[in-house]
Write an enzyme that holds these catalytic residues in place. Structure first.
Site, short mmCIF file in Angstrom:
data_model
loop_
_atom_site.label_atom_id
_atom_site.label_comp_id
_atom_site.label_asym_id
_atom_site.label_seq_id
_atom_site.Cartn_x
_atom_site.Cartn_y
_atom_site.Cartn_z
N PRO A 1 11.49 -12.39 -18.32
CA PRO A 1 12.91 -12.58 -17.96
C PRO A 1 13.55 -13.72 -18.74
O PRO A 1 14.78 -13.82 -18.80
CB PRO A 1 12.85 -12.91 -16.47
CG PRO A 1 11.50 -13.52 -16.28
CD PRO A 1 10.58 -12.78 -17.22
N ILE B 1 7.95 -24.66 -13.32
CA ILE B 1 7.57 -23.69 -12.28
C ILE B 1 8.53 -23.85 -11.09
O ILE B 1 9.06 -22.87 -10.56
CB ILE B 1 6.09 -23.90 -11.87
CG1 ILE B 1 5.17 -23.40 -12.99
CG2 ILE B 1 5.76 -23.23 -10.54
CD1 ILE B 1 3.69 -23.71 -12.81
N LYS B 2 8.80 -25.11 -10.72
CA LYS B 2 9.73 -25.39 -9.59
C LYS B 2 11.15 -25.02 -9.97
O LYS B 2 11.87 -24.41 -9.19
CB LYS B 2 9.66 -26.88 -9.23
CG LYS B 2 8.56 -27.20 -8.24
CD LYS B 2 8.79 -28.58 -7.64
CE LYS B 2 7.56 -29.43 -7.89
NZ LYS B 2 7.77 -30.82 -8.05
N GLN C 1 7.80 -2.07 -13.52
CA GLN C 1 7.91 -3.40 -14.13
C GLN C 1 8.28 -3.21 -15.60
O GLN C 1 7.52 -2.60 -16.35
CB GLN C 1 6.58 -4.15 -13.98
CG GLN C 1 6.67 -5.58 -14.47
CD GLN C 1 5.35 -6.34 -14.34
OE1 GLN C 1 4.71 -6.66 -15.34
NE2 GLN C 1 4.92 -6.62 -13.12
N TRP D 1 0.69 -14.06 -17.82
CA TRP D 1 0.24 -13.60 -19.14
C TRP D 1 0.03 -14.80 -20.07
O TRP D 1 0.82 -15.75 -20.04
CB TRP D 1 1.30 -12.66 -19.74
CG TRP D 1 0.91 -12.05 -21.06
CD1 TRP D 1 -0.34 -11.68 -21.46
CD2 TRP D 1 1.79 -11.73 -22.13
NE1 TRP D 1 -0.29 -11.14 -22.72
CE2 TRP D 1 1.00 -11.17 -23.17
CE3 TRP D 1 3.18 -11.85 -22.33
CZ2 TRP D 1 1.55 -10.73 -24.38
CZ3 TRP D 1 3.71 -11.42 -23.53
CH2 TRP D 1 2.91 -10.86 -24.54
N ASP E 1 1.66 -12.20 -10.51
CA ASP E 1 1.46 -11.05 -11.39
C ASP E 1 0.36 -11.31 -12.40
O ASP E 1 0.45 -12.23 -13.21
CB ASP E 1 2.78 -10.78 -12.15
CG ASP E 1 2.70 -9.51 -12.98
OD1 ASP E 1 2.89 -8.43 -12.40
OD2 ASP E 1 2.44 -9.60 -14.20
N LYS F 1 -2.99 -4.71 -12.87
CA LYS F 1 -2.58 -3.48 -13.56
C LYS F 1 -3.76 -2.77 -14.22
O LYS F 1 -4.69 -3.42 -14.70
CB LYS F 1 -1.53 -3.81 -14.64
CG LYS F 1 -0.41 -4.71 -14.13
CD LYS F 1 0.67 -4.96 -15.17
CE LYS F 1 1.60 -6.06 -14.72
NZ LYS F 1 1.15 -7.40 -15.12
N TYR G 1 -4.96 -9.39 -19.18
CA TYR G 1 -4.65 -10.82 -19.34
C TYR G 1 -5.94 -11.66 -19.34
O TYR G 1 -5.91 -12.83 -19.73
CB TYR G 1 -3.73 -11.34 -18.22
CG TYR G 1 -2.37 -10.66 -18.14
CD1 TYR G 1 -1.94 -9.75 -19.12
CD2 TYR G 1 -1.51 -10.92 -17.08
CE1 TYR G 1 -0.71 -9.13 -19.02
CE2 TYR G 1 -0.27 -10.30 -16.99
CZ TYR G 1 0.11 -9.40 -17.96
OH TYR G 1 1.34 -8.79 -17.86
N HIS H 1 -0.22 0.04 -16.33
CA HIS H 1 0.38 -0.97 -17.19
C HIS H 1 1.36 -0.37 -18.22
O HIS H 1 2.45 -0.90 -18.44
CB HIS H 1 -0.73 -1.75 -17.91
CG HIS H 1 -0.34 -3.13 -18.34
ND1 HIS H 1 -1.19 -4.19 -18.30
CD2 HIS H 1 0.82 -3.61 -18.83
CE1 HIS H 1 -0.57 -5.27 -18.74
NE2 HIS H 1 0.65 -4.94 -19.06
N ASN I 1 6.61 -0.26 -17.69
CA ASN I 1 7.04 0.26 -19.00
C ASN I 1 7.31 1.76 -18.98
O ASN I 1 7.17 2.43 -20.01
CB ASN I 1 6.01 -0.10 -20.08
CG ASN I 1 5.84 -1.60 -20.24
OD1 ASN I 1 6.78 -2.29 -20.58
ND2 ASN I 1 4.65 -2.11 -19.94
#
Ligand code: NAP
Length: 268
Positions: A181, A229-230, A151, A12, A35, A65, A40, A98, A130
Site C-alpha cells: 500500500p 509501525i505505530k 489480496q 515480506w 500477513d 498463502k 516469505y 498466492h 492476485n
C-alpha cells in the site's frame, strides 16, 4: 464468518530475528492481522512472535498463502499442514492461493483443497491473491464457496489498473486487501502526496494508507521500524476529502490533470 481488522501488518522480506522483532512490535502496537506466506520464509519467526507477544491467539488473525509450486489438490493440503507446522498453530485464520498461475485445472483443484480445509475448520476463512475478475468468475462457475478475500497490489500509482478488480470484488462481497500500500516506499515522496500530507499535518505514509482505507480496502503495510509501525496505525482520525481522493486516484494514470486546479491550490 470472521471479522477482519481495518488494517494489517505485512512481513515480506523480513527474516530471522528482524521478523520476530517486527511482528512483536506490530502486535504490541495493536495490529491484529498479520500477513505472511510460505515463500516469505518467515512463518516460523512469525509464529514465535505470536507466542511471545502474550496476545491471546483468538484475537489475532493470521494469514498465510499457498505457493505456486504447491498448487493442486493433494499438494495444497500438504503445503497447508507444513505452514501450520512452521507457524506452530493448530488453525490458520485466512489461507490464500498466492497467485492464480497459468494452469486452470491446478488452480481449481487448489481451491477445492482450500474448501476442504475450510469445511474442516483448519482454515477459518479462505481466499485468493492476485486474482483478476476473470479468475474470480472462473471460481464462481466451478465452486460453491466464494473467496472471502482477494489480496492485490493497491496504491495510488496502480489504482486505474486495479479498478476493475476492486469493483468486481465490491459487487461480489469479496474483501480487498491492499498489498504494497506504500508502493514499497518507491514513490511515497511524490510532491502531491507531500502537499496533502503537509496540509493535514500527517505523514505521506499515513495519507497513502488512509486513501486505501477510504477505498474500502484493508491495507497491510510492512515496516521493520517500531516508530513507523505505530505511525502506520494512526490513520483513523484522518479523513481525505473527495478532491484529495481524486488527486491520489489520478497519480498512476496522469488523469489527475482533471484535478489540476486543486493540485495548483495544494502546491501553492
Ligand atoms: P509496502 O508495505 O508498500 O512498503 C514497505 C516499505 O515501506 C519498506 O521499505 C518500509 O521500510 C517502508 N515504510 C513502511 N512504513 C513507512 C513509513 N511510515 N514511512 C516511510 N517508509 C515506510 O510494501 P510491501 O512489503 O511490498 O507490502 C506490504 C505487505 O503486503 C508485504 O509485506 C506482504 O505481507 C504483502 N504482499 C503480498 C503480495 C502478494 O502477492 N500477495 C505481494 C507483495 C506484498 P521500513 O521497514 O524501513 O520502515
Amino acid at each position: 464468518m470472521i471479522k477482519i481488522p481495518k488494517i494489517g501488518f505485512g512481513t515480506w522480506q523480513i527474516h530471522g530475528d528482524e521478523a520476530v522483532q517486527a511482528t512483536l512490535a506490530a502486535l504490541k502496537a495493536g495490529y491484529r492481522l498479520i500477513d505472511t506466506a510460505k515463500i516469505y520464509g518467515n512463518e516460523r519467526e512469525v509464529g514465535q512472535a505470536i507466542k511471545r507477544s502474550g496476545v491471546p491467539r483468538s484475537e489475532i488473525l493470521i494469514t498465510t498463502k499457498l505457493w505456486n509450486r504447491n498448487q493442486g489438490y493433494g499438494s495444497a493440503l500438504e503445503a497447508f499442514d507444513e505452514s501450520l507446522g512452521r507457524l506452530g498453530l493448530d488453525y490458520i485464520d485466512l489461507y490464500l492461493i498466492h497467485w492464480p498461475g497459468h494452469d486452470r485445472e491446478k488452480r481449481l483443484e487448489s481451491w477445492k483443497a482450500l474448501e476442504k480445509l475450510h469445511s474442516e475448520k483448519k482454515a477459518r476463512a479462505i481466499g485468493v491473491s492476485n486474482f483478476t475478475p476473470e479468475h474470480l468468475e472462473e471460481l464462481a462457475e466451478h465452486s460453491a464457496a466464494s473467496p472471502s478475500v482477494n489480496q492485490i497490489e493497491f496504491h495510488p500509482f496502480i489504482y486505474d489498473r486495479q479498478l476493475p478488480t476492486l469493483e468486481y470484488c465490491k459487487q461480489h462481497g469479496v474483501v480487498v486487501e491492499a498489498y504494497s500500500p506504500l508502493d514499497r516506499a518507491q514513490s511515497m515522496n511524490h510532491p502531491l502526496i507531500t502537499a496533502i500530507a503537509e496540509q493535514k499535518d500527517r505523514t505521506n505514509a499515513q495519507v497513502m494508507l488512509r486513501w486505501a482505507i477510504q477505498h474500502g480496502t484493508v491495507p497491510i503495510p510492512k515496516s521493520s521500524n517500531p516508530e513507523r509501525i505505530k505511525e502506520n496505525l494512526e490513520v483513523f482520525d484522518l479523513e481525505l476529502s473527495k478532491e484529495e481522493m481524486q488527486v491520489l486516484d489520478g497519480l498512476g494514470s496522469g488523469k489527475g490533470e482533471s484535478a489540476l486546479p486543486f493540485w495548483v491550490k495544494l502546491i501553492k
